[in-house]
Design a protein around this motif. Structure first.
Motif: not given
Length: 532
Positions: A15-21
């Motif tokens: 939830m915290s890092y899905y934009p980077l993925l």
């Protein structure tokens, strides 16, 4: 100043890092796409940056008097990256692609560095994603693809990072003061752009804080505002010193276009242009109504009004939001205010893309808005997910738009045929309009050197020697080409060419959408083409 947690977000790493993925996957696809199509997408402005980079590498300089610059003398700019690349290779395609990759890394690092200095690294994935994707036509061209504005964005991010470092890190305050002044001076040796983007807004922000300190001393942290003012004064003076250096030292040694600005009465129409330009920067398209344009314009309005909501929330809750959120909001508003002043009170010609480096700061404000409001994670589909999804859809639609332009640009294949034909027949130098000339230089891997005329659109020529002091070697105006020379005209330009009646089939090398004529020498071309 301590950063608030992303308390409204779920605590899972996904939830915290899905934009980077998502960003990693999207960028892989983007670089694959650019690698296959970049030559079909460039224009002469793009090609001129590589040409300048090669010239700087040949002369071992960072600024040269051998080139006609455009409206600014590019010092800390993309041409430095190109110049470094030319020292190791001469493949123009890979120089462009590797430079795009490197400039994207620099931009990514700039966003991370400001996030770290401001103490908002928890928000970094939601800040970096919009800054690293082509969410609008203008952003796709000027930042993601051609990288023109990457240096301006990075310098602004770096200046803001030093500001936050000065405010937050007491032990390193003197260091950040020195770094801020040095950066302000160096970035303004190219001209006043960085003053408009950052240092004037900092002054406006300081004036606002000074007023708040006088009339509302308990409204916010008075010591924080005082520190802000103490940094702004020497930094702004350093930026002014950089401009003076540009005027007295740099400009007399180089050739560049000079803006002739005048103060005008306040123009409400110009203010509306600025507001409409912001909407265009967020992705709004001025084109006929269809499903694609309607979707793009709807999403651009979503981003635009989301930025307004994020700003409004910080202002109306200034006593409860984090200091980071409040400072980013005030700085962003002051950037917009200073930018609007320029166009409302001067004759400066407005273009929507000029505000792109300012738009970047709205993404910091929006990310902080998600983290500090109940709306950030409200509903089954959180608002931040809709935000990331809208940016992703806009980016895909932007690339679809680019692909459609590529399919329309069948003249690329003809240009490549012309490059091969000229090489086969021994032509390396020629004359063309600006919008054709520099493109052919890049497509030929730098083998073709082209002189271009005074008016790049409809040449009103009194002589073939009437050249344009714009993005070409200064020696072109002093020395004509030696040996065989070609004359290249698009079909549109051919109709407007003043000596069209003197162009004969005896010298015709190629005819389609582009016409190419060949001559044994420059003197022969002038004698045959300019004859009465």
């Amino acid at each position: 100043m301590s950063s608030k947690r992303f308390s409204r977000f779920k605590e899972s790493k996904l939830m915290s890092y899905y934009p980077l993925l998502l960003l990693a996957v999207f960028d892989l696809a983007l670089f694959w796409y650019l690698n296959r199509n970049i030559e079909r997408m460039i224009n002469s402005d793009d090609a001129s940056e590589l040409m300048l980079g090669r010239l700087l590498a040949q002369e071992n300089k960072i600024v040269t008097s051998s080139w006609y610059y455009s409206t600014e003398v590019s010092v800390l700019n993309t041409n430095l990256i190109y110049s470094i690349m030319f020292r190791f290779m001469n493949n123009w395609h890979w120089i462009r692609m590797l430079s795009i990759f490197l400039l994207h890394l620099i931009l990514f690092a700039g966003v991370w560095y400001l996030s770290r200095r401001a103490g908002v690294t928890k928000y970094f994935p939601f800040i970096a994603f919009p800054i690293m994707v082509p969410f609008s036509k203008a952003y796709c061209h000027m930042v993601i693809r051609s990288n023109f504005y990457v240096p301006y964005v990075v310098l602004t991010l770096l200046g803001a990072a030093f500001l936050f470092g000065y405010l937050r890190e007491e032990k390193k305050r003197k260091l950040y003061l020195v770094l801020s002044c040095l950066l302000a001076f160096l970035s303004c040796t190219s001209g006043p752009r960085q003053v408009i983007l950052l240092y004037l807004p900092m002054v406006i922000c300081s004036v606002l804080f000074y007023v708040l300190l006088q009339f509302f001393p308990k409204d916010r942290d008075p010591e924080l505002m005082s520190r802000f003012i103490r940094l702004t004064v020497p930094t702004f003076l350093s930026s002014c010193a950089g401009i003076v250096f540009n005027i007295l030292v740099v400009q007399p040694q180089v050739y560049s276009f000079r803006w002739e600005l005048k103060y005008i009465s306040f123009s409400l129409g110009n203010l509306m242009e600025v507001i409409n330009g912001l909407l265009i920067d967020y992705g709004y398209r001025l084109e006929e109504v269809n499903m694609e344009s309607t979707m793009m314009n709807g999403l651009s309005h979503f981003l635009f009004f989301l930025s307004i909501a994020a700003v409004a929330y910080a202002l109306f809750n200034r006593k409860t939001v984090s200091k980071e959120y409040y400072l980013f909001t005030v700085l962003y508003l002051c950037q917009l205010f200073g930018f609007a002043l320029l166009y409302c009170f001067t004759s400066m010609v407005h273009d929507a893309r000029y505000s792109l480096p300012i738009i970047v700061f709205s993404f910091f404000v929006i990310a902080l808005f998600f983290g500090e409001t109940k709306w950030g994670n409200a509903g089954k589909v959180p608002l931040h997910m809709l935000y990331i999804l809208s940016l992703l859809v806009q980016s895909v639609l932007s690339m679809v738009y680019e692909q459609r332009l590529i399919y329309k640009n069948w003249v690329f294949d003809e240009r490549m045929d012309i490059v091969e034909m000229l090489a086969d027949q021994g032509y390396t130098k020629g004359y063309a309009a600006f919008w054709e000339g520099n493109i052919l230089t890049e497509l030929s891997n730098g083998e073709l050197e082209i002189w271009h005329w005074n008016d790049p659109h409809t040449p009103d020529l009194s002589s073939m020697k009437d050249l344009h002091k714009w993005l070409q070697k200064s020696s072109h105006l002093e020395t004509p080409p030696e040996g065989k020379v070609f004359l290249l005209l698009s079909d549109t330009l051919l109709e407007q060419f003043p000596w069209k009646q003197n162009l004969t089939e005896d010298h015709l090398l190629h005819a389609d959408e582009i016409y190419v004529y060949g001559y044994e020498s420059f003197e022969e071309m002038v004698r045959l083409v300019e004859r009465s």
